[in-house]
Design a protein around this motif. Structure first.
Motif, mmCIF file in Angstrom:
data_model
loop_
_atom_site.group_PDB
_atom_site.id
_atom_site.type_symbol
_atom_site.label_atom_id
_atom_site.label_comp_id
_atom_site.label_asym_id
_atom_site.label_seq_id
_atom_site.Cartn_x
_atom_site.Cartn_y
_atom_site.Cartn_z
ATOM 1 N N THR A 53 32.141 51.300 45.133
ATOM 2 C CA THR A 53 33.391 51.605 45.832
ATOM 3 C C THR A 53 33.571 53.121 45.812
ATOM 4 O O THR A 53 33.847 53.697 44.757
ATOM 5 C CB THR A 53 34.588 50.928 45.154
ATOM 6 N N SER A 100 38.623 43.218 49.040
ATOM 7 C CA SER A 100 39.821 43.615 48.293
ATOM 8 C C SER A 100 41.110 43.266 49.016
ATOM 9 O O SER A 100 42.036 44.062 49.077
ATOM 10 C CB SER A 100 39.761 45.111 47.969
ATOM 11 N N GLU A 120 43.721 45.573 42.339
ATOM 12 C CA GLU A 120 42.564 46.206 42.957
ATOM 13 C C GLU A 120 42.422 47.678 42.578
ATOM 14 O O GLU A 120 41.317 48.219 42.606
ATOM 15 C CB GLU A 120 42.639 46.084 44.490
#
Length: 418
Positions: free
Chosen positions: A12, A92, A311
């Motif tokens: 990410t 997500s 998240e």
């Protein structure tokens, strides 16, 4: 199978999250990758956002593909192999689907001939572009794409099990055409194993593609029922690995724990390292484990809006690339040699009928029986009830005892099974 399980992370980007493809900054990517290589990881999983790469069914943007190749090359320079997800899909809590499949152009993702043509062309193009990169592991068709096929998605693209079979075969063939001989696979969230009406089935997960992928998230009712240190919570990832083996035709089919993370508040941040250590140790006790890929590499920036609270803090590193305690747990596990786990000789019979999958879910009798066995000191695996008397199959897997869920009785003292 590799000689030892692999350790990696789902990448990410620290700047811009997956929207970084819109403002691709290779220097920022390199800094992220440096922070991961320093921890001793050997691979990453990366996520091109499908509508950014293929905004029109007939347009796969060359510049976007070049950026993906630059990322893979930068990873290779740091000793990191790369798995590439294609059809993003869902990430997500957000859906990313190209406009040519939605609203005025609404077409089913799994059955419409034009959509299938576009998807296959896209996957073949990405795989073909990556085929000559030694660090390229292979393609995953998409991230948890089964969530589009049934409820609880608010606008599902309904498909039958037979239609999903056709879709999986065609998309995996497209990846193989683009990059022959790589590890091409598909990956779903746990509704595949737990939801009775989910058209993506356990048999498909365990038989299509080069290996089986499982995604373990304890916010599915497990941690709510059993707490952060409960046996089912700490062993949930291992359970999914072993549950998947019941449907595999190959008795030693590799299983990839492709997503697993420590979600707050069910796993409070101060306890994330302990949860990580327990989860990893139990997963490593599963034979034929291909690897563990933690979700995720870097925290989501608080400058981005509308993510569910959990998240933002799932990274093994902070948003400014500082390792957390759970990163050190993973780094230590990655560099610690260990013997291959012994076969699991006790198998719990699970229903072959996909309409009974909820029995395997948290609260189901199969789920509860498995963890009673674990609590009593057994190292259980699973076998289909239709194979419970197949002596050749059992022998190939090293299984010497098969028990039905109703035979596994509670032992309040948590003692050894007699």
């Amino acid at each position: 199978m590799p000689s030892a399980p692999r350790f990696g992370v789902n990448y990410t980007p620290s700047e811009g999250w997956f929207h970084h493809w819109l403002d691709f900054d290779l220097d920022s990517v390199r800094a992220d990758l440096d922070s991961l290589a320093a921890l001793g990881f050997d691979h990453i999983r990366v996520f091109p956002l499908w509508p950014y790469f293929q905004p029109d069914r007939a347009l796969i943007r060359p510049r976007a593909v070049e950026q993906l190749l630059a990322l893979v090359d930068a990873a290779a320079e740091r000793g990191l192999d790369v798995n590439v997800d294609g059809l993003q899909g869902h990430l997500s809590s957000f859906d990313f689907l190209p406009a040519w499949t939605r609203t005025w152009h609404r077409r089913n993702l799994f059955t419409d001939p034009d959509v299938l043509d576009g998807q296959a062309a896209y996957l073949r193009t990405l795989a073909g572009a990556l085929a000559d990169r030694p660090a390229f592991l292979g393609m995953t068709l998409g991230n948890e794409i089964n969530q589009f096929s049934a409820g609880p998605h608010p606008d599902p693209d309904r498909a039958t099990e037979a239609e999903v079979d056709v879709w999986l075969a065609r998309m995996l063939d497209a990846c193989e055409e683009g990059a022959p001989g790589r590890l091409h696979l598909h990956a779903e969230y746990d509704a595949t194993w737990y939801q009775d009406d989910q058209p993506f089935t356990p048999a498909q997960a365990a038989r299509h593609g080069a290996l089986t992928a499982v995604h373990s998230w304890v916010f599915n009712g497990t941690a709510q029922r059993h707490g952060r240190t409960g046996t089912p919570t700490e062993h949930h990832a291992a359970y999914l690995v072993e549950l998947s083996k019941a449907w595999a035709e190959d008795p030693h089919r590799p299983v990839w724990l492709q997503e697993v993370g420590a979600p707050a508040p069910l796993i409070p941040p101060e306890h994330a390292a302990a949860f990580t250590e327990a989860t990893v140790e139990h997963a490593l006790d599963c034979p034929d484990l291909w690897g563990i890929t933690w979700w995720c590499s870097h925290d989501v920036s608080r400058g981005l809006a509308d993510f569910p609270e959990l998240e933002y803090g799932l990274g093994v590193l902070t948003n400014d690339r500082r390792p957390k305690d759970l990163a050190r747990v993973l780094a230590r596990a990655a560099r610690t040699p260990r013997p291959a786990p012994a076969p699991r000789t006790t198998a719990l019979a699970v229903p072959a009928d996909p309409a009974q999958r909820s029995r395997c879910a948290p609260g189901g009798d199969v789920f509860d029986a498995f963890f009673r066995l674990v609590a009593d000191g057994a190292r259980p695996t699973t076998v289909l009830d239709t194979r419970a008397r197949d002596t050749a199959h059992l022998a190939a897997r090293g299984i010497t005892e098969v028990v039905a869920p109703g035979q596994v009785l509670p032992t309040p003292q948590g003692g050894t099974r007699s």
